[in-house]
Design a protein around this motif. Structure first.
Motif, PDB file in Angstrom:
ATOM      1  N   ASP A  65      37.508   3.588  11.601  1.00 21.45           N
ATOM      2  CA  ASP A  65      37.242   4.373  11.454  1.00 21.45           C
ATOM      3  C   ASP A  65      36.734   4.223   9.813  1.00 21.45           C
ATOM      4  O   ASP A  65      36.563   5.284   9.304  1.00 21.45           O
ATOM      5  CB  ASP A  65      37.042   6.390  11.852  1.00 21.45           C
ATOM      6  N   GLY A  66      37.041   3.735   8.335  1.00 21.20           N
ATOM      7  CA  GLY A  66      37.311   3.915   7.509  1.00 21.20           C
ATOM      8  C   GLY A  66      38.224   4.420   7.283  1.00 21.20           C
ATOM      9  O   GLY A  66      38.181   4.562   6.134  1.00 21.20           O
ATOM     10  N   GLY A  67      38.310   5.251   7.766  1.00 26.00           N
ATOM     11  CA  GLY A  67      39.170   6.818   7.780  1.00 26.00           C
ATOM     12  C   GLY A  67      39.790   7.484   7.239  1.00 26.00           C
ATOM     13  O   GLY A  67      39.297   7.045   5.810  1.00 26.00           O
ATOM     14  N   GLY A  69      40.736   8.183   4.158  1.00 23.00           N
ATOM     15  CA  GLY A  69      41.061   6.975   2.769  1.00 23.00           C
ATOM     16  C   GLY A  69      42.408   7.345   2.051  1.00 23.00           C
ATOM     17  O   GLY A  69      42.935   6.254   1.687  1.00 23.00           O
ATOM     18  N   LEU A  72      45.476   4.715   4.189  1.00 25.23           N
ATOM     19  CA  LEU A  72      44.415   3.307   4.190  1.00 25.23           C
ATOM     20  C   LEU A  72      45.111   2.892   2.103  1.00 25.23           C
ATOM     21  O   LEU A  72      45.488   2.014   2.374  1.00 25.23           O
ATOM     22  CB  LEU A  72      43.192   3.031   3.901  1.00 25.23           C
ATOM     23  N   ALA A  73      44.748   4.207   1.256  1.00 25.07           N
ATOM     24  CA  ALA A  73      45.370   3.735   0.228  1.00 25.07           C
ATOM     25  C   ALA A  73      46.626   3.786  -0.051  1.00 25.07           C
ATOM     26  O   ALA A  73      47.362   2.720  -0.818  1.00 25.07           O
ATOM     27  CB  ALA A  73      44.771   4.733  -0.941  1.00 25.07           C
ATOM     28  N   GLU A  76      47.595   0.423   1.471  1.00 23.75           N
ATOM     29  CA  GLU A  76      47.037  -1.229   0.696  1.00 23.75           C
ATOM     30  C   GLU A  76      47.860  -1.006  -0.487  1.00 23.75           C
ATOM     31  O   GLU A  76      48.900  -2.483  -0.853  1.00 23.75           O
ATOM     32  CB  GLU A  76      45.999  -1.151   0.150  1.00 23.75           C
ATOM     33  N   GLY A  77      48.362   0.428  -1.274  1.00 24.01           N
ATOM     34  CA  GLY A  77      49.012   0.350  -2.271  1.00 24.01           C
ATOM     35  C   GLY A  77      50.176  -0.373  -1.884  1.00 24.01           C
ATOM     36  O   GLY A  77      50.842  -1.401  -2.553  1.00 24.01           O
ATOM     37  N   ARG A  80      49.962  -4.358  -1.501  1.00 25.18           N
ATOM     38  CA  ARG A  80      49.632  -5.071  -2.070  1.00 25.18           C
ATOM     39  C   ARG A  80      51.523  -5.431  -3.439  1.00 25.18           C
ATOM     40  O   ARG A  80      51.670  -6.177  -4.016  1.00 25.18           O
ATOM     41  CB  ARG A  80      48.607  -4.535  -3.594  1.00 25.18           C
ATOM     42  N   ASP A  85      47.973 -10.050   0.531  1.00 24.51           N
ATOM     43  CA  ASP A  85      46.818  -9.146   0.610  1.00 24.51           C
ATOM     44  C   ASP A  85      46.356  -8.428   2.083  1.00 24.51           C
ATOM     45  O   ASP A  85      47.053  -8.703   3.208  1.00 24.51           O
ATOM     46  CB  ASP A  85      45.940 -10.569   1.038  1.00 24.51           C
ATOM     47  N   VAL A  86      45.369  -7.485   2.065  1.00 25.07           N
ATOM     48  CA  VAL A  86      45.074  -6.577   2.701  1.00 25.07           C
ATOM     49  C   VAL A  86      43.787  -7.154   3.772  1.00 25.07           C
ATOM     50  O   VAL A  86      42.539  -7.132   3.264  1.00 25.07           O
ATOM     51  CB  VAL A  86      44.922  -4.989   2.767  1.00 25.07           C
ATOM     52  N   LEU A  87      43.729  -7.614   4.145  1.00 23.66           N
ATOM     53  CA  LEU A  87      42.142  -7.811   5.270  1.00 23.66           C
ATOM     54  C   LEU A  87      41.651  -6.987   6.077  1.00 23.66           C
ATOM     55  O   LEU A  87      43.079  -6.397   6.894  1.00 23.66           O
ATOM     56  CB  LEU A  87      42.768  -9.155   6.659  1.00 23.66           C
ATOM     57  N   LEU A  88      41.000  -5.903   5.924  1.00 31.77           N
ATOM     58  CA  LEU A  88      40.529  -5.153   6.361  1.00 31.77           C
ATOM     59  C   LEU A  88      39.645  -4.798   7.825  1.00 31.77           C
ATOM     60  O   LEU A  88      38.964  -6.424   7.631  1.00 31.77           O
ATOM     61  CB  LEU A  88      39.773  -4.252   5.792  1.00 31.77           C
ATOM     62  N   TYR A  89      40.197  -4.397   9.134  1.00 31.07           N
ATOM     63  CA  TYR A  89      39.553  -4.433  10.484  1.00 31.07           C
ATOM     64  C   TYR A  89      38.888  -3.139  10.815  1.00 31.07           C
ATOM     65  O   TYR A  89      39.940  -2.007  11.036  1.00 31.07           O
ATOM     66  CB  TYR A  89      40.401  -5.572  11.560  1.00 31.07           C
ATOM     67  N   VAL A  90      37.656  -2.683  11.116  1.00 31.12           N
ATOM     68  CA  VAL A  90      37.420  -1.508  11.264  1.00 31.12           C
ATOM     69  C   VAL A  90      36.124  -1.696  12.310  1.00 31.12           C
ATOM     70  O   VAL A  90      35.702  -2.351  12.514  1.00 31.12           O
ATOM     71  CB  VAL A  90      36.076  -1.128  10.603  1.00 31.12           C
TER      72      VAL A  90
END
Lengths: 315, 315
Positions: A65-67, A69, A72-73, A76-77, A80, A85-90
DNA sequence: CTGTTAGCGCTTTCAA
DNA sequence: TTGAAAGCGCTAACAG
């Protein structure tokens, strides 16, 4: 890269090794090459690198859901920081899900691993993913241990003994053990699962009200759920925290706004822990090993802390 | 790819063209090749493809906080539909920001374009990004037009004439015109900017209370802000919606929970619009043109709709 | 419309 | 510790 090599008076192979931290380069050379590259604003071309080297240095991150936050943060941190790299799939709706699972062959060629954050994979989906030949790691409740411990200790210190635990729908029961370790009792019927919404929290209270008595404290995995619990209890004439204390494991704006005691950083913690497990799996693979899963240590000090607000009080 | 070529009885070049939808292949051949590839579970290797072709088929998406989920979801969906991968960069703190801007050369080699969702770029950051030689597009308030119109029409239909508009900090004044078009008056001192937090919304009300009178309706760009406005007004003894109506352009759980009238889908819309502008820029570049910016049409029907709750009523 | 031929910019043996 | 050479798997001219 050959430009940099020329400028530094070495071969391209040496530049490659130096910039990637590969062994087999003298420290002096490495330092010099790195400096030259930086001055020339040179960066390795990932395409060419992964074409030649096999590794893609990318991880697919799945979210429903993009969910949340912070989850995800956190992920990602951590990724990285590890050079991925972070390939996002929603995967927000059935169409997106279907498209994603249709295209798994493409996924396999793009990433070294898959991290499922909040995608609630169906069994067949999980199976399909496992067939992709890259490690797949999903966020688990284990990733939330520090946060849960913190919350448990807080309500225990306030004198509460029997508390209810409201988990996300994809959570498993093992979380309850953490509360037990903290010296709390967990009645089976007080371990509940809820969708991560206000409505979900309200329904949870309905269930609790059906019992012979209420717990004196409720630990909720999500802020929305905590709010739902709060609102529903109040509507029923209960005082918070007089009758029931509420702790949220989700220290977002919502908890702050409504004044709910919350563990800050819990979602970030979940993301970081899950990444730790994925990195371990990746490391295992590249070592030829088979370490699927495996315990990981975030290394970092736990980033979680409790913020006490008005929703918790002594029993 | 050569395996597929052999299996299909054509050359690798033809497979490449067929699979990418390039012109110069008969429909029959394309269909057959596509089918063979699918049966063999073959997918083009992006690395090799972009190494040879130059295009990366990837876009960097910048977000400050893992952020507004729907914004990200909207952008991701639109980008993926256009065949682009989404490389996520979360610029959550100064460290992450600094690291990101240190590494711009690497960025340039990874993506075809940059989409800044909620990153509030400083001037020097923006300048640095513009130096990257790929199109950079930031979400703007223009991307919110449909949502704003909907909200404006709603309060107008309720009889309100003079409304306050609370925008995100990086927004520009032009949004006010949309309200004017809807037949509303917008006093300059009632166009306000706020950080996207509950506290921000409360401060906005403080400013309004300093004036000679209050607007009868407030349109807020964000759910947290709307909540802040709501709470602060109530604390001041004002009735919502009796004295002041509140509309949020952010139809998240928060608005739902508190009962604030909101435009649902607005954030998704923003994301999709911004992607439209980025794609136009990318198209322009690949055509050798210079169409920086450029008007875009999402194509899709606007995905926004108004959900009326208890925070709005007749003047 | 289709095939052939050169690379794209790296990494990786293998020698030195 | 370093360099030379041989691809990685594809796309883009150019021919046909």
């Amino acid at each position: 890269m050959s430009d940099v090599a020329r400028a530094a008076g070495v071969s391209a192979a040496t530049v490659s090794r130096a910039l990637r931290g590969e062994p087999g380069v003298s420290e002096a050379t490495r330092r010099y090459v790195t400096e030259v590259a930086k001055r020339m604003r040179y960066a390795i071309a990932r395409d060419a690198s992964s074409l030649a080297g096999g590794r893609k240095y990318a991880v697919a991150v799945l979210t429903a859901d993009g969910g949340r936050g912070d989850l995800l943060a956190g992920a990602e941190g951590a990724l990285r920081a590890a050079g991925y790299d972070v390939l996002l799939y929603v995967l927000r709706d059935d169409g997106a899900r279907a498209a994603f699972f249709e295209d798994l062959p493409a996924l396999a060629r793009r990433v070294d691993g898959v991290l499922a954050l909040s995608a609630r994979l169906a069994d067949d989906e999980r199976a399909a993913l496992d067939g992709v030949a890259v490690p797949v790691v999903a966020v688990r409740d284990d990733d939330l241990r520090d946060a849960l411990r913190l919350a448990a200790a807080h309500v225990r210190d306030l004198g509460h003994r029997e508390v209810a635990l409201v988990l996300a729908e994809d959570a498993d029961e093992s979380c309850g053990e953490l509360l037990v370790e903290a010296g709390l009792r967990v009645r089976p019927e007080w371990t509940l699962w809820s969708s991560p919404t206000v409505a979900g929290g309200e329904q949870v209270v309905d269930v609790l009200l059906d019992g012979d008595r209420l717990p004196t404290a409720v630990v909720c995995a999500g802020g929305e759920v905590a709010l739902g619990v709060f609102l529903r209890l109040r509507r029923d004439g209960r005082d918070v925290p007089g009758d029931v204390s509420i702790v949220s494991l989700d220290g977002t704006e919502l908890a702050r706004a409504v004044g709910i005691t919350a563990v800050e950083g819990a979602w970030r913690e979940r993301g970081e822990h899950a990444v730790g497990r994925l990195l371990a799996a990746l490391r295992g693979e590249s070592h030829g090993g088979e370490s699927h899963g495996g315990e990981s240590h975030g290394g970092e000090p736990p980033s979680v802390r409790l913020v006490v607000r008005e929703s918790t009080g002594p029993r």
